[in-house]
Design an enzyme around this catalytic site. Sequence first.
Site, short mmCIF file in Angstrom:
data_model
loop_
_atom_site.label_atom_id
_atom_site.label_comp_id
_atom_site.label_asym_id
_atom_site.label_seq_id
_atom_site.Cartn_x
_atom_site.Cartn_y
_atom_site.Cartn_z
N LYS A 22 26.52 30.03 22.77
CA LYS A 22 27.60 29.65 21.85
C LYS A 22 28.36 28.44 22.39
CE LYS A 22 31.02 32.69 21.42
NZ LYS A 22 32.37 32.18 21.72
N SER A 23 28.61 28.42 23.68
CA SER A 23 29.36 27.32 24.27
C SER A 23 28.62 25.99 24.16
CB SER A 23 29.67 27.62 25.74
OG SER A 23 30.47 28.76 25.86
N ARG A 27 29.59 22.68 21.40
CA ARG A 27 29.79 21.33 21.91
C ARG A 27 28.82 20.35 21.25
NH1 ARG A 27 31.88 24.78 25.30
NH2 ARG A 27 33.40 24.17 26.88
N GLY A 69 38.32 30.61 18.23
CA GLY A 69 39.22 29.78 19.02
C GLY A 69 38.62 28.45 19.42
N ARG A 98 47.67 32.12 19.03
CA ARG A 98 47.01 31.52 20.20
C ARG A 98 47.48 30.08 20.38
NH1 ARG A 98 40.71 33.13 20.12
NH2 ARG A 98 40.89 32.29 22.23
N ASP A 290 35.00 35.21 31.06
CA ASP A 290 34.38 36.00 30.00
C ASP A 290 33.54 37.15 30.55
OD1 ASP A 290 35.51 34.62 27.93
OD2 ASP A 290 33.78 33.32 27.57
N LYS A 317 43.22 35.32 24.53
CA LYS A 317 41.92 35.37 23.84
C LYS A 317 42.07 36.08 22.50
CE LYS A 317 39.32 33.45 27.09
NZ LYS A 317 38.46 32.27 26.86
N ARG A 321 43.19 40.68 26.56
CA ARG A 321 42.06 41.43 27.09
C ARG A 321 42.42 42.31 28.28
NH1 ARG A 321 37.20 36.91 26.25
NH2 ARG A 321 36.82 37.49 24.07
N LYS A 388 30.67 38.02 16.13
CA LYS A 388 31.34 36.79 16.57
C LYS A 388 30.49 36.02 17.57
CE LYS A 388 35.91 35.17 17.94
NZ LYS A 388 35.55 34.10 18.88
#
Length: 408
Positions: A22-23, A27, A69, A98, A290, A317, A321, A388
């Site tokens: 996902k990261s 990007r 986010g 957030r 994470d 987050k 958390r 998600k």
Amino acid sequence: MDVQLSFSSENLLGDVQITGSKSESNRLLILQALFPQISISNLSNSDDTRVLEKALRSREGEIDVHHAGTAMRFLTAYFASKEGREVVLTGSDRMQERPIKVLVHALRQLGADITYLKKEGFPPLKVVGKKLSLNEVTVEANISSQYISALMLIAPSLPGGLVINLDGKVTSEPYIQMSLKLLEICGIKGKYEENQITIEAANDLPPVEVNVESDWSSASYFYSMAALSREAKISLSSFREFSYQGDRAVAGIYRQLGVETEFEEGRIILRKVPFKKPRSFELDLADSPDLAQTIAVTCFGLGLRCDLTGLHTLRIKETDRLQALKNELTKLGGKVEITADSFHLQASEGIKSGTKIETYNDHRMALAFAALSVKTPMEIADAEVVSKSFPGFWEDLEKLGFSVKNRC
């Protein structure tokens, strides 16, 4: 929808295909929007990535990123740099709690036109795209690396590139290094020395295809299951030994908890091996926060004392958390203390059965606590929240022999 989970086998065996990080995907989507000659393969199938992809194609005047986010932060910088584009960026109730002030302040230094529509420092935002002609900015580095990455990603599209001065101790630094590496792969020059990042303008990039490595954060849940099982051999694809992702650290962390990682032709094989339980498990997770929920749940299941630090970003987050972890582990019989940036778990002697785990609209709560079903039947509330980041998670558990029953 809630799910009831159980696992009755002695051995945890099987193959799982995990989609792209996902990261990395998020990007690369920003870079592709700025430089269409970039093509992407093995894109993440997560909700967050789909939300970002849809937003970048949208011509609407308002874009709702829901709980995403990363999308909120990356799109704020992207649209601020898109001359002539005007958009309102909004999200869920939690998204509007957030903070985004650090990024907005940095973009305003460059000349961006951004207005808070409700509470100062928080979404929703009105963004009026302008030509950002200044090429140097200072940003607080100890809040979220995503603010820094958001600036890095738009930097090569600015006339003079961008110099980013980092004020304070950098948090989650591997994510900044990931952004830098992806820029490099796309043919964009940049460097990160001491507390300064310099990204050159890119006027003529050659066509390039980037293959996204599978997601190490998603892999972490299978490490947890392997650690909690009697015997395990799980094959996960597709992964590189030399990864850009900070959560690659999970392999070394779980070696201490009895899970060995073998790299083999684009995949990793996880094996449960004999190990001596440490009296306590202490980690600074400032570079890979994470992983915190997963590691905390694993240590609880193994009856280990656990002390995790470097967790200040967990408070902002999808949920708080640290508080969520304390709530749910306490229900299961754990004894937990938390501070503003740390988590402390006493060694436990067992797991209370018959407890439903609340997920607080946080995918990582559901994903992390699911691993405990190796030890005892579990019920996970609002199980669809995993989409998600990992939409096929429950189906993959079934392939590994878990019983997954829906409860509406």
